[in-house]
Design a protein around this motif. Structure first.
Motif, PDB file in Angstrom:
ATOM      1  N   PHE B  97       6.335   4.495   0.054  1.00 45.95           N
ATOM      2  CA  PHE B  97       7.065   5.701  -0.348  1.00 45.95           C
ATOM      3  C   PHE B  97       8.354   5.403  -1.101  1.00 45.95           C
ATOM      4  N   GLY B  98       9.167   4.522  -0.521  1.00 47.45           N
ATOM      5  CA  GLY B  98      10.467   4.223  -1.120  1.00 47.45           C
ATOM      6  C   GLY B  98      10.360   3.639  -2.525  1.00 47.45           C
ATOM      7  N   LEU B  99       9.235   2.978  -2.820  1.00 42.10           N
ATOM      8  CA  LEU B  99       9.041   2.416  -4.158  1.00 42.10           C
ATOM      9  C   LEU B  99       8.488   3.472  -5.108  1.00 42.10           C
ATOM     10  N   ARG B 100       7.617   4.327  -4.585  1.00 35.59           N
ATOM     11  CA  ARG B 100       6.965   5.327  -5.437  1.00 35.59           C
ATOM     12  C   ARG B 100       7.909   6.431  -5.881  1.00 35.59           C
ATOM     13  N   VAL B 101       8.959   6.685  -5.119  1.00 35.53           N
ATOM     14  CA  VAL B 101       9.857   7.773  -5.519  1.00 35.53           C
ATOM     15  C   VAL B 101      10.955   7.274  -6.456  1.00 35.53           C
ATOM     16  N   ARG B 102      10.910   6.003  -6.807  1.00 36.50           N
ATOM     17  CA  ARG B 102      11.937   5.504  -7.721  1.00 36.50           C
ATOM     18  C   ARG B 102      11.752   6.103  -9.105  1.00 36.50           C
ATOM     19  N   PRO B 103      12.863   6.245  -9.828  1.00 35.33           N
ATOM     20  CA  PRO B 103      12.718   6.704 -11.207  1.00 35.33           C
ATOM     21  C   PRO B 103      11.860   5.726 -12.009  1.00 35.33           C
ATOM     22  N   LEU B 104      11.189   6.258 -13.008  1.00 34.12           N
ATOM     23  CA  LEU B 104      10.167   5.505 -13.727  1.00 34.12           C
ATOM     24  C   LEU B 104      10.625   4.120 -14.181  1.00 34.12           C
ATOM     25  N   ARG B 105      11.879   4.041 -14.674  1.00 25.75           N
ATOM     26  CA  ARG B 105      12.284   2.756 -15.274  1.00 25.75           C
ATOM     27  C   ARG B 105      12.477   1.664 -14.233  1.00 25.75           C
ATOM     28  N   SER B 106      12.782   2.044 -12.952  1.00 21.83           N
ATOM     29  CA  SER B 106      12.946   0.982 -11.954  1.00 21.83           C
ATOM     30  C   SER B 106      11.767   0.912 -10.986  1.00 21.83           C
ATOM     31  N   ARG B 107      10.728   1.712 -11.277  1.00 21.49           N
ATOM     32  CA  ARG B 107       9.591   1.727 -10.356  1.00 21.49           C
ATOM     33  C   ARG B 107       8.651   0.566 -10.652  1.00 21.49           C
ATOM     34  N   PRO B 108       8.293  -0.207  -9.627  1.00 23.20           N
ATOM     35  CA  PRO B 108       7.341  -1.291  -9.872  1.00 23.20           C
ATOM     36  C   PRO B 108       5.979  -0.716 -10.240  1.00 23.20           C
ATOM     37  N   SER B 109       5.164  -1.516 -10.877  1.00 19.15           N
ATOM     38  CA  SER B 109       3.833  -1.048 -11.258  1.00 19.15           C
ATOM     39  C   SER B 109       2.984  -0.848 -10.005  1.00 19.15           C
ATOM     40  N   ARG B 110       1.887  -0.121 -10.200  1.00 20.02           N
ATOM     41  CA  ARG B 110       1.006   0.193  -9.079  1.00 20.02           C
ATOM     42  C   ARG B 110       0.552  -1.067  -8.332  1.00 20.02           C
ATOM     43  N   SER B 111       0.150  -2.077  -9.097  1.00 18.77           N
ATOM     44  CA  SER B 111      -0.373  -3.275  -8.432  1.00 18.77           C
ATOM     45  C   SER B 111       0.758  -4.040  -7.730  1.00 18.77           C
ATOM     46  N   GLU B 112       1.943  -4.003  -8.332  1.00 20.17           N
ATOM     47  CA  GLU B 112       3.090  -4.641  -7.683  1.00 20.17           C
ATOM     48  C   GLU B 112       3.396  -3.958  -6.349  1.00 20.17           C
ATOM     49  N   ILE B 113       3.343  -2.620  -6.368  1.00 24.74           N
ATOM     50  CA  ILE B 113       3.602  -1.872  -5.135  1.00 24.74           C
ATOM     51  C   ILE B 113       2.573  -2.253  -4.077  1.00 24.74           C
ATOM     52  N   ASP B 114       1.297  -2.263  -4.484  1.00 21.08           N
ATOM     53  CA  ASP B 114       0.241  -2.623  -3.532  1.00 21.08           C
ATOM     54  C   ASP B 114       0.487  -4.004  -2.936  1.00 21.08           C
ATOM     55  N   ASP B 115       0.893  -4.929  -3.815  1.00 15.80           N
ATOM     56  CA  ASP B 115       1.192  -6.295  -3.375  1.00 15.80           C
ATOM     57  C   ASP B 115       2.280  -6.317  -2.314  1.00 15.80           C
ATOM     58  N   ARG B 116       3.352  -5.581  -2.638  1.00 24.32           N
ATOM     59  CA  ARG B 116       4.494  -5.607  -1.720  1.00 24.32           C
ATOM     60  C   ARG B 116       4.154  -4.962  -0.393  1.00 24.32           C
ATOM     61  N   VAL B 117       3.380  -3.883  -0.461  1.00 21.41           N
ATOM     62  CA  VAL B 117       2.981  -3.208   0.776  1.00 21.41           C
ATOM     63  C   VAL B 117       2.178  -4.174   1.643  1.00 21.41           C
ATOM     64  N   GLU B 118       1.278  -4.891   0.988  1.00 23.05           N
ATOM     65  CA  GLU B 118       0.432  -5.815   1.742  1.00 23.05           C
ATOM     66  C   GLU B 118       1.272  -6.913   2.410  1.00 23.05           C
ATOM     67  N   LYS B 119       2.235  -7.439   1.628  1.00 21.26           N
ATOM     68  CA  LYS B 119       3.098  -8.483   2.185  1.00 21.26           C
ATOM     69  C   LYS B 119       3.901  -7.972   3.370  1.00 21.26           C
ATOM     70  N   LEU B 120       4.411  -6.743   3.222  1.00 16.53           N
ATOM     71  CA  LEU B 120       5.226  -6.180   4.301  1.00 16.53           C
ATOM     72  C   LEU B 120       4.395  -5.942   5.544  1.00 16.53           C
ATOM     73  N   LEU B 121       3.180  -5.430   5.345  1.00 15.68           N
ATOM     74  CA  LEU B 121       2.320  -5.179   6.502  1.00 15.68           C
ATOM     75  C   LEU B 121       1.991  -6.487   7.207  1.00 15.68           C
ATOM     76  N   LYS B 122       1.869  -7.534   6.416  1.00 14.04           N
ATOM     77  CA  LYS B 122       1.610  -8.841   6.987  1.00 14.04           C
ATOM     78  C   LYS B 122       2.818  -9.290   7.816  1.00 14.04           C
ATOM     79  N   ARG B 123       3.981  -9.082   7.241  1.00 12.93           N
ATOM     80  CA  ARG B 123       5.220  -9.479   7.898  1.00 12.93           C
ATOM     81  C   ARG B 123       5.387  -8.790   9.256  1.00 12.93           C
ATOM     82  N   VAL B 124       4.976  -7.521   9.333  1.00 14.58           N
ATOM     83  CA  VAL B 124       5.109  -6.810  10.613  1.00 14.58           C
ATOM     84  C   VAL B 124       3.811  -6.876  11.428  1.00 14.58           C
TER      85      VAL B 124
END
Lengths: 285, 372
Positions: B97-124
């Motif tokens: 959520f926090g990444l998707r609501v960013r304004p367009l210019r600072s929003r990571p791409s869809r695949s980057e977001i997916d990547d980060r979500v996966e890493k975070l879920l792994k971390r927790v």
């Protein structure tokens, strides 16, 4: 007697049957019989006469007008209902309890009185009558009056559905969204609205049913100008008074079908999303 | 990044939630706000998050005025007591959520977001849970989703409101050790609110003990426990015995026990002494400077045994903790008479109105050689 069933004395059985019977008779006499009568009378002279009656220009005009009034009044009350529920559930402000009481006012005032209020305000001899007259703005005995009266009468439906739900859901999810960087619109459309969507739909459904079916308030401000200010419920009255029973009941059958449809949708919503409508379940997780 | 909170005050409906609170938070530290409910700790946390604003005072982050920055631009991660997960979104959507609501210019791409979500879920430790809904998770899992969601925006500051409050005891302990490890790994400045002193003592680098909208003491857990600065801290942290002390000439005495020379040069007639249950020595015989007591109850609690003692003078109940091993050696029994001496004791002078003066606290220590 099977050993697993509780032995029931016959007076008790009689009482069960009696209670169920009373309820059934009541239901039949007061609900099903009138409903059946509507369709029976409408179709008394066959389907041809039925469709012919509905195709009359006045009847079509009344349907168009009812739709127009609902299309204006329901979205207005949707916006108002969400705004009022938001204010009531999210903020503390002086006069909050008074606002709450005002939202319920249309339920406690007779619709005829609310119609009359608009006549007193905007009618030819009303407070704003002369001012409006000078500018050639018609409110009473015209469509704006019908919309105003309908908006007033249907005002509580959406707000009352949402307030307890939003109060129970609390503000934490919205605060979480803000801290995560969402702006106001993102917060509303991505967090608030999805959480209240089924309750909102439920409120809109009830609001719409009432908006299309309202008689009293609309009757006072309408002036019964055929083809111009008669909504469907008013058209039913006009036709009935003219002894056009088939016509009256044909239009009435449409309203009855609207009621049945509303009932069905309402039941589906309650069955499928009951936990997201009833406020006592909303805060469960 | 040093956070500087100075002279914050906030009132709710006439009563002070925060009363002139000042606090510095260092880069990378793990700080606990500890206090009973209504002490203002959550208000302080909400001010840090930008969800509430003080009536006066300032919050600065390296000279930058944080009170002028809205919640959405403050870049903090906040974990709510009841998690506040978005109930209609999946776990992955929540974290993203926090990444998707960013304004367009600072929003990571869809695949980057997916990547980060996966890493975070792994971390927790929630790999494979991305498609579930919050309602399908246990309390501890929801808590970790809330943490992953807060970490996803790469915050400068992590705020946790009673992070373990709604969990059962076992999950709570394992989760808080895990959180401590995570903190050591990320070195992220973290402030957490708790009313559980054990949690604060175990987790935090420093603890700010709050009471009635004020900070009573800010110190390391060890100092908070060993050298409490105020009577409130004495009573709130750990268990403590509270005993009346009076001045007799130039001596401070507590019943039959002479404590010390009057350090306040006759300015106070009375004082209050705090002695922790584990800071009492018991012996079955002997005399001299000590209290006499009768053993009223023995409550075995595993490695430690709690003893309830009835002091003769002053007439007072006293709780003593002894290692269960030692108890056997003393062969103590219900009804025995005992000689009791404190090892450590904290004294606060009381003025004529009975108010304690925390500023003139003294601490007394008797080394074991003297006592025995």
């Amino acid at each position: 007697m099977k050993p697993t069933t509780r032995p029931t004395a016959w007076p008790r059985k009689l009482a069960h049957a009696g209670l169920i019977g009373v309820a059934l008779i009541f239901l039949i006499v007061f609900l099903l019989l009138p409903l059946a009568t509507v369709f029976y009378e409408a179709l008394q002279q066959g389907f041809k006469a039925y469709f012919h009656a509905m195709a009359q220009p006045e009847a079509l005009d009344s349907m168009r007008l009812t739709l127009l009034v609902a299309v204006i009044a329901v979205p207005l009350n949707l916006v108002f209902g969400v705004a009022a529920a938001w204010a009531m559930a999210r903020f503390d402000f002086p006069g909050k309890s008074i606002l709450g009481a005002f939202i319920d006012l249309p339920f406690s005032v007779s619709p005829v009185i609310s119609g009359l209020l608009y006549v007193l305000l905007f009618g030819a001899h009303g407070w704003f009558g002369p001012w409006l007259d000078k500018r050639n703005i018609d409110i009473i005995f015209a469509v704006p009056g019908l919309v105003l009266a309908t908006v007033f009468v249907t005002l509580p439906f959406v707000a009352r559905e949402l307030i307890p739900l939003m109060q129970a859901q609390g503000t934490e999810e919205e605060e979480a969204a803000r801290v995560l960087g969402a702006n106001g619109w993102q917060m509303f459309f991505r967090v608030t609205l999805p959480n209240i969507r089924w309750a909102l739909l439920y409120g809109v459904l009830l609001c719409n049913a009432r908006a299309m079916g309202e008689f009293g308030a609309v009757s006072v401000v309408s002036g019964h100008i055929l083809g111009l200010t008669t909504t469907m419920p008013l058209e039913v009255e006009v036709l009935y008074n003219e002894y056009d029973y088939v016509g009256a009941f044909a239009v009435a059958s449409l309203l009855a079908m609207l009621a049945l449809l509303t009932l069905a949708l309402k039941a589906v919503l309650e069955w499928r999303y009951g936990d997201q409508i009833a406020s006592h379940n909303a805060a469960r997780h | 990044m040093t956070l500087k909170l100075s002279h914050l005050s906030r009132r709710f409906a006439g009563s002070a939630a925060l009363d002139n609170v000042s606090l510095d938070i260092e880069q990378g530290e793990f700080l606990a706000l500890l206090g009973p409910s209504g002490s203002g700790k959550t208000t302080l946390l909400r001010i840090l998050a930008g969800l509430d604003y003080p009536e006066s005072g300032s919050v600065t982050q390296d000279e930058r005025d944080l009170l002028k920055v809205t919640a959405r631009q403050r870049n903090v991660g906040l974990v709510f007591q009841h998690y506040a997960l978005f109930r209609h979104m999946t776990v992955a959507e929540n974290v993203a959520f926090g990444l998707r609501v960013r304004p367009l210019r600072s929003r990571p791409s869809r695949s980057e977001i997916d990547d980060r979500v996966e890493k975070l879920l792994k971390r927790v430790h929630l790999e494979g849970f991305g498609k579930r809904y919050p309602a399908q998770l246990s309390g501890g899992q929801r808590q970790r989703v809330a943490l992953a969601r807060a970490l996803a925006v790469e915050p400068d500051l992590l705020l946790l409101d009673e992070p373990f409050g709604a969990l059962d005891a076992q999950v709570r302990i394992s989760l808080r050790r895990w959180l401590r490890h995570l903190h050591e790994e990320l070195q992220l400045t973290t402030v957490f609110v708790t009313h559980d002193q054990e949690e604060a003592l175990e987790l935090a680098d420093r603890i700010a003990v709050m009471n009635n909208g004020r900070i009573e003491q800010v110190d390391t857990p060890d100092m908070i426990y060993q050298q409490p600065a105020t009577p409130f801290v004495c009573e709130f942290i750990g268990k403590v015995n509270k005993l009346p002390v009076e001045r007799r000439g130039t001596q401070l005495v507590c019943g039959t026990m002479e404590l010390c020379e009057d350090p306040w040069e006759g300015r106070y007639e009375r004082a209050v002494a705090y002695v922790r249950p584990e800071h009492l020595t018991l012996s079955t015989h002997g005399d001299g400077n000590a209290w006499q007591a009768r053993l009223q109850h023995i409550y075995p609690a595993g490695s430690v045994t709690h003893l309830e003692l009835g002091l003769r003078d002053p007439v007072h109940e006293l709780e003593a903790d002894v290692a269960s091993d030692n108890l056997g050696r003393l062969s103590l029994q219900h009804g025995h008479d005992l000689i009791v001496r404190p090892k450590v004791c904290t004294l606060f002078p009381l003025d004529v109105e009975g108010h304690a003066h925390a500023g003139e606290r003294i601490m007394l220590r008797w080394d074991d050689a003297n006592v025995q």
